[in-house]
Design a protein around this motif. Structure first.
Motif, PDB file in Angstrom:
ATOM      1  N   LEU A   2       0.816  -1.217   0.000  1.00 50.11           N
ATOM      2  CA  LEU A   2       0.000   0.000   0.000  1.00 50.11           C
ATOM      3  C   LEU A   2       0.850   1.268   0.000  1.00 50.11           C
ATOM      4  O   LEU A   2       0.316   2.381  -0.001  1.00 50.11           O
ATOM      5  CB  LEU A   2      -0.925   0.018   1.227  1.00 50.11           C
ATOM      6  CG  LEU A   2      -1.974  -1.104   1.317  1.00 50.11           C
ATOM      7  CD1 LEU A   2      -2.774  -0.971   2.598  1.00 50.11           C
ATOM      8  CD2 LEU A   2      -2.893  -1.071   0.108  1.00 50.11           C
ATOM      9  N   LEU A  30       0.310   4.290  -2.369  1.00 49.46           N
ATOM     10  CA  LEU A  30      -0.785   5.249  -2.152  1.00 49.46           C
ATOM     11  C   LEU A  30      -0.268   6.568  -1.580  1.00 49.46           C
ATOM     12  O   LEU A  30      -0.977   7.576  -1.616  1.00 49.46           O
ATOM     13  CB  LEU A  30      -1.817   4.657  -1.189  1.00 49.46           C
ATOM     14  CG  LEU A  30      -2.590   3.431  -1.669  1.00 49.46           C
ATOM     15  CD1 LEU A  30      -3.491   2.912  -0.566  1.00 49.46           C
ATOM     16  CD2 LEU A  30      -3.418   3.776  -2.899  1.00 49.46           C
ATOM     17  N   TYR A  31       0.931   6.541  -1.067  1.00 50.59           N
ATOM     18  CA  TYR A  31       1.475   7.712  -0.385  1.00 50.59           C
ATOM     19  C   TYR A  31       2.777   8.129  -1.064  1.00 50.59           C
ATOM     20  O   TYR A  31       3.866   7.766  -0.631  1.00 50.59           O
ATOM     21  CB  TYR A  31       1.703   7.400   1.094  1.00 50.59           C
ATOM     22  CG  TYR A  31       0.462   6.896   1.790  1.00 50.59           C
ATOM     23  CD1 TYR A  31      -0.538   7.779   2.185  1.00 50.59           C
ATOM     24  CD2 TYR A  31       0.263   5.529   2.012  1.00 50.59           C
ATOM     25  CE1 TYR A  31      -1.696   7.325   2.808  1.00 50.59           C
ATOM     26  CE2 TYR A  31      -0.886   5.064   2.627  1.00 50.59           C
ATOM     27  CZ  TYR A  31      -1.863   5.968   3.017  1.00 50.59           C
ATOM     28  OH  TYR A  31      -2.997   5.523   3.624  1.00 50.59           O
ATOM     29  N   ARG A  53      -5.161   5.077  -6.638  1.00 50.09           N
ATOM     30  CA  ARG A  53      -4.554   3.886  -6.049  1.00 50.09           C
ATOM     31  C   ARG A  53      -3.035   3.889  -6.163  1.00 50.09           C
ATOM     32  O   ARG A  53      -2.369   3.003  -5.645  1.00 50.09           O
ATOM     33  CB  ARG A  53      -5.094   2.632  -6.736  1.00 50.09           C
ATOM     34  CG  ARG A  53      -6.592   2.422  -6.583  1.00 50.09           C
ATOM     35  CD  ARG A  53      -7.055   1.273  -7.454  1.00 50.09           C
ATOM     36  NE  ARG A  53      -6.399   0.033  -7.078  1.00 50.09           N
ATOM     37  CZ  ARG A  53      -5.932  -0.861  -7.948  1.00 50.09           C
ATOM     38  NH1 ARG A  53      -6.021  -0.613  -9.244  1.00 50.09           N
ATOM     39  NH2 ARG A  53      -5.359  -1.964  -7.539  1.00 50.09           N
ATOM     40  N   GLY A  54      -2.477   4.914  -6.832  1.00 53.27           N
ATOM     41  CA  GLY A  54      -1.040   4.947  -7.028  1.00 53.27           C
ATOM     42  C   GLY A  54      -0.558   3.932  -8.029  1.00 53.27           C
ATOM     43  O   GLY A  54       0.594   3.510  -8.008  1.00 53.27           O
TER      44      GLY A  54
END
Length: 534
Positions: free
Chosen positions: A185, A188-189, A516-517
């Motif tokens: 994940l 996402l950042y 969602r990157g």
């Protein structure tokens, strides 16, 4: 001492001492019990106002020990607590007897200790405007790092990204702790112009876990697996930068407070033994308050100081309502001779303050262009167009005499540039604007939040650590509303984009993947012919 009313001068020609009474000298009185201080009695003196008391009387009053020095209660209010074991060592001239400062070359030890002491004494707290001012003259040789315990990406990453955009200098490396985000994940950042590296979170732990590194795209790096791990006692992630004249190893650490301290020290010692000889920077939340003087601090020092790692942060890095300020976040390095400045940033995002350092390595980055730049688009349609154009050009070229090879190369290059070369080189998704919803009004709101915090922070003292409660309530309320505004702005931007492309499934999925990157990497391999990039 001024409390002794006698002198012991040498009697001329005898070599003996004689007692000479001084009748006008008044004995000093204890500032607590008001009794006279006699010769041989144990005393404690305030380092600032020189108030003297019987040591046995201290238990009945408030004498505070700061930086290994004693202060009375009134003087302690104006003294900022600072961690600096080197300063005490230099002042006491006891470095030869202290095992924490072992060095293979004893003659070189005083200079090293003096450098570390100066760094810790010059460590300061800056707001964004002040930091930008001192960064105006930063040169290209500067290697910088920033660390923050973000206390959850989901809650605080957007605010962190906005605060980061207000700093004019792009940090070389950014470390985060307590991300609560696994590698799957991490995309996402994203931070514009940075490559992210995420470590596995501790199994079955939803909060208080996860470390990450963001490295500026001007650097190429690879993960050092032997130094990277996630356990109950220590989480670590290390990378080594390779496209510089000298390698640099950068790491981020987090010690979960519920882990076992002895096991943490053992794992830290293992990592210490494997550290390379070239420059190393370790950022982290070690959950050890260096402003205290206890056995835990001494054990931590035994490991880092005996391995030539110098802590760069000496002031408080963590503050929470109704608790004492503490210095639990730090940056360690074996390259202290090149450190220019270290400190904290007052713009709070969590209970932790961001910490930073700038170093002058006196070497330039390799001139090799970043790998993520795309000069040519070799898509199927472009290649087919190139073949068609080249065929036509070659037919015209062959209609006359046998063409010379340089003419063929010129024709080939012309067709390739015409059909495949990009007008503006493309980059990977890491160079895209990751905060398109960010607008000037939000930037102004962030600045307002900063002013409210500064206004409240100025009212805080050691006597009144909570400061003006009305100002604190105003700041807390504004910060809460700003978080909701940021979340709303981000949501509204993407909702409007999806509505705008209603009926266009391809464009809609592009927006969803951007959220969602998962943006598609259209970057193709680059080719070299005769050392020329095409």
């Amino acid at each position: 001492s001024s409390g002794i009313n006698a002198e012991w001068p040498l009697r001329p020609g005898t070599g003996r001492l004689t007692l000479i009474m001084i009748p006008n000298l008044v004995k000093e009185k204890c500032g607590i019990c008001q009794k006279y201080i006699n010769i041989g009695q144990s005393i404690t003196e305030c380092f600032s106002c020189e108030k003297i008391v019987h040591t046995k009387c201290i238990k009945d009053t408030s004498f505070v020990r700061i930086d290994s020095l004693n202060y009375c209660l009134s003087c302690s209010q104006s003294v900022e607590q600072r961690y600096n074991p080197y300063k005490l060592l230099l002042d006491s001239h006891t470095r030869q007897d202290d095992p924490r400062f072992y060095d293979d070359d004893p003659d070189a030890l005083p200079d090293s200790i003096s450098q570390c002491s100066n760094i810790l004494q010059q460590c300061k707290s800056f707001n964004t405007a002040q930091l930008n001012e001192i960064l105006k003259n930063a040169n290209t040789n500067t290697f910088s790092s920033l660390f923050l315990n973000i206390d959850g990406n989901q809650s605080n990453f957007d605010e962190f990204a906005i605060s980061l955009s207000q700093i004019t200098h792009p940090f070389s490396a950014i470390g985060l702790a307590e991300t609560n985000t696994c590698p799957s994940l991490g995309h996402l950042y994203q931070i514009t112009n940075y490559t992210s590296y995420y470590q596995e979170v501790y199994p079955d732990k939803r909060k208080g876990t996860g470390v990450a590194l963001y490295l500026h795209n001007t650097y190429n790096a690879s993960v050092v697996n032997s130094l990277s791990d996630t356990t109950e006692h220590l989480e670590s992630l290390f990378v080594t930068i390779t496209n510089t004249e000298k390698p640099i190893t950068v790491g981020v650490m987090y010690r979960p407070p519920n882990g076992t301290y002895t096991d943490f020290l053992a794992e830290l010692d293992r990592i210490k033994e494997q550290l390379p000889k070239h420059p190393v920077y370790i950022m982290g939340d070690f959950n050890i308050d260096l402003l205290l003087e206890n056995s835990d601090v001494r054990k931590f020092e035994d490991i880092i100081l005996t391995s030539s790692l110098c802590p760069l942060i000496s002031i408080h890095t963590h503050e929470r309502a109704h608790t004492k300020k503490s210095c639990i976040d730090n940056i360690l390095t074996n390259n202290e001779e090149n450190v220019i400045q270290s400190g904290t940033i007052t713009d709070r995002i969590s209970d932790h303050l961001p910490i930073f350092q700038f170093s002058d390595h006196s070497f330039n980055q390799s001139s090799t262009p970043p790998k993520h730049i795309q000069y040519y688009d070799y898509s199927k349609s472009n290649v087919e167009k190139f073949v068609e154009d080249l065929k036509i050009e070659l037919e015209e070229l062959n209609s006359g005499e046998q063409p010379e090879f340089p003419k063929f190369i010129a024709t080939y290059s012309s067709c390739l540039d015409k059909t495949c070369k990009l007008t503006v080189p493309k980059t990977s998704k890491r160079n895209q604007d990751n905060n398109p919803w960010f607008c000037p009004s939000i930037a102004n709101s962030v600045e307002t939040k900063r002013r409210l915090y500064d206004g409240w922070n100025k009212t805080r003292t050691k006597v009144n650590p909570h400061g003006d409660l009305k100002r604190h309530a105003e700041y807390s309320s504004y910060r809460y509303k700003l978080k909701k505004i940021i979340k709303y702005a981000k949501s509204r931007y993407y909702c409007n984009k999806i509505t705008e492309h209603e009926g266009n499934s391809k464009a809609t999925w592009k927006i969803i993947n951007q959220l969602r990157g998962k943006n598609m990497r259209s970057m193709k391999p680059q080719f070299l012919i005769n050392d020329t990039r095409i």
